[in-house]
Design an enzyme around this catalytic site. Structure first.
Site, short mmCIF file in Angstrom:
data_model
loop_
_atom_site.label_atom_id
_atom_site.label_comp_id
_atom_site.label_asym_id
_atom_site.label_seq_id
_atom_site.Cartn_x
_atom_site.Cartn_y
_atom_site.Cartn_z
N THR A 107 32.02 38.72 28.33
CA THR A 107 31.10 37.66 27.91
C THR A 107 30.03 37.40 28.97
OG1 THR A 107 32.95 36.66 26.72
CG2 THR A 107 30.99 35.30 26.98
N GLY A 157 42.52 39.26 34.19
CA GLY A 157 42.78 40.45 33.39
C GLY A 157 42.04 41.67 33.91
N LYS A 186 39.93 33.16 22.82
CA LYS A 186 40.48 32.73 24.11
C LYS A 186 40.88 31.25 24.13
CE LYS A 186 39.23 36.84 25.45
NZ LYS A 186 38.30 37.10 26.53
N ASP A 216 31.43 31.91 34.33
CA ASP A 216 32.48 32.92 34.32
C ASP A 216 33.21 32.90 32.98
OD1 ASP A 216 34.07 34.98 35.21
OD2 ASP A 216 34.79 33.95 37.01
N GLY A 217 33.90 33.97 32.68
CA GLY A 217 34.69 34.06 31.47
C GLY A 217 36.12 33.61 31.73
N ALA A 218 36.99 33.82 30.75
CA ALA A 218 38.40 33.47 30.89
C ALA A 218 39.22 34.33 29.93
CB ALA A 218 38.63 31.99 30.60
N SER A 259 32.98 37.63 36.01
CA SER A 259 33.36 38.95 35.51
C SER A 259 33.77 38.87 34.04
CB SER A 259 34.53 39.49 36.34
OG SER A 259 34.27 39.36 37.71
N GLY A 260 33.74 40.01 33.37
CA GLY A 260 34.21 40.07 32.00
C GLY A 260 33.11 40.37 31.00
N GLU A 291 36.89 35.64 41.90
CA GLU A 291 36.48 34.67 40.88
C GLU A 291 36.82 33.25 41.32
OE1 GLU A 291 36.92 37.47 36.88
OE2 GLU A 291 38.62 36.28 37.56
#
Length: 236
Positions: free
Chosen positions: A35, A101, A126, A86-88, A32-33, A108
């Site tokens: 990026t 967030g 990040k 995945d993003g962070a 998710s996110g 996730e």
């Protein structure tokens, strides 16, 4: 500035997919996110995309998979995932992460735990080296609604400053996750990399906690898109 950030997101996502998506991979976790939008775009350009099954971490990634013409799967069908992207919200020097967030932290972490490899994609903002240094909103914690008051008291005893995430202005009352739970954002200040695992274990042990947004020992690589167009690759 906004253009630089967006460019860095796309650079890191494309590089991560190009370097790590192998012809032998069949089941792909899509996180998710903002990026990960570019991850799904790049996977959707793969010549063997018809052979791939993509497992989402939430509603947003489910839509990304569909929008890019990819086949949708689930952890119930595919509990063993070849690789996940995945993003962070933040990354430390040990590739420990803060995630959640967007309130998708349980799914996730489930997809990450099912995956043989988790590759993180993010922009340079990040990559702070210490969790809680740049991400000042606190550690996201998913809790059963009936337990949020008790869990909030317990988190305060651990030295945190817990706040139930509000859905305002879109929704009156708390944010409700895809699993029907609440999110508590708990500020612990800066968390030294060596202490992340211990804090995560203490939070997880609280009755009523479903999952934390601290990801420990799950990511194997991170691709950071820099403002100057370069990419920093990190491994554990």
């Amino acid at each position: 500035m906004a253009d630089l950030v967006e460019k860095s997101k796309k650079l890191s996502a494309y590089a991560a997919v190009d370097d790590n998506l192998l012809s032998t991979h069949r089941v792909i976790g899509i996180g998710s996110g903002s990026t990960v939008v570019y991850v799904a775009e790049r996977v959707g350009q793969a010549s063997n995309k018809s052979d791939l099954v993509c497992v989402p971490t939430g509603f947003q990634s489910r839509q990304l998979i569909i929008d890019n013409g990819l086949r949708l799967g689930s952890t119930e069908e595919y509990p063993e995932i070849d690789i996940a992207f995945d993003g962070a919200d933040e990354i430390d020097t040990n590739l420990g992460l803060i995630k959640g967030g967007g309130a998708c932290l349980f799914q996730e972490k489930l997809v990450a735990a099912c995956s043989k490899q988790l590759v993180v994609v993010a922009d340079y903002r990040k990559d702070t080296g210490v969790l809680g240094k740049g991400w000042r909103k606190g550690v996201p914690i998913e809790v059963v609604p009936a337990a949020y008051t008790k869990v909030s008291l317990d988190l305060a005893k651990l030295g945190g400053k817990p706040v139930v995430r509000s859905g305002l202005p879109a929704k009156a009352g708390p944010v409700v996750t895809d699993n029907g739970n609440f999110i508590i954002d708990c500020d612990f200040g800066e968390i030294p990399p060596a202490q992340v695992a211990e804090l995560n274990a203490k939070i997880k042990a609280l009755v009523g906690v479903v999952e934390t947004g601290l990801f420990v020992g799950l990511a194997s690589k991170a691709y950071i898109g820099n403002a100057d167009g370069t990419i920093t690759k990190k491994t554990v």
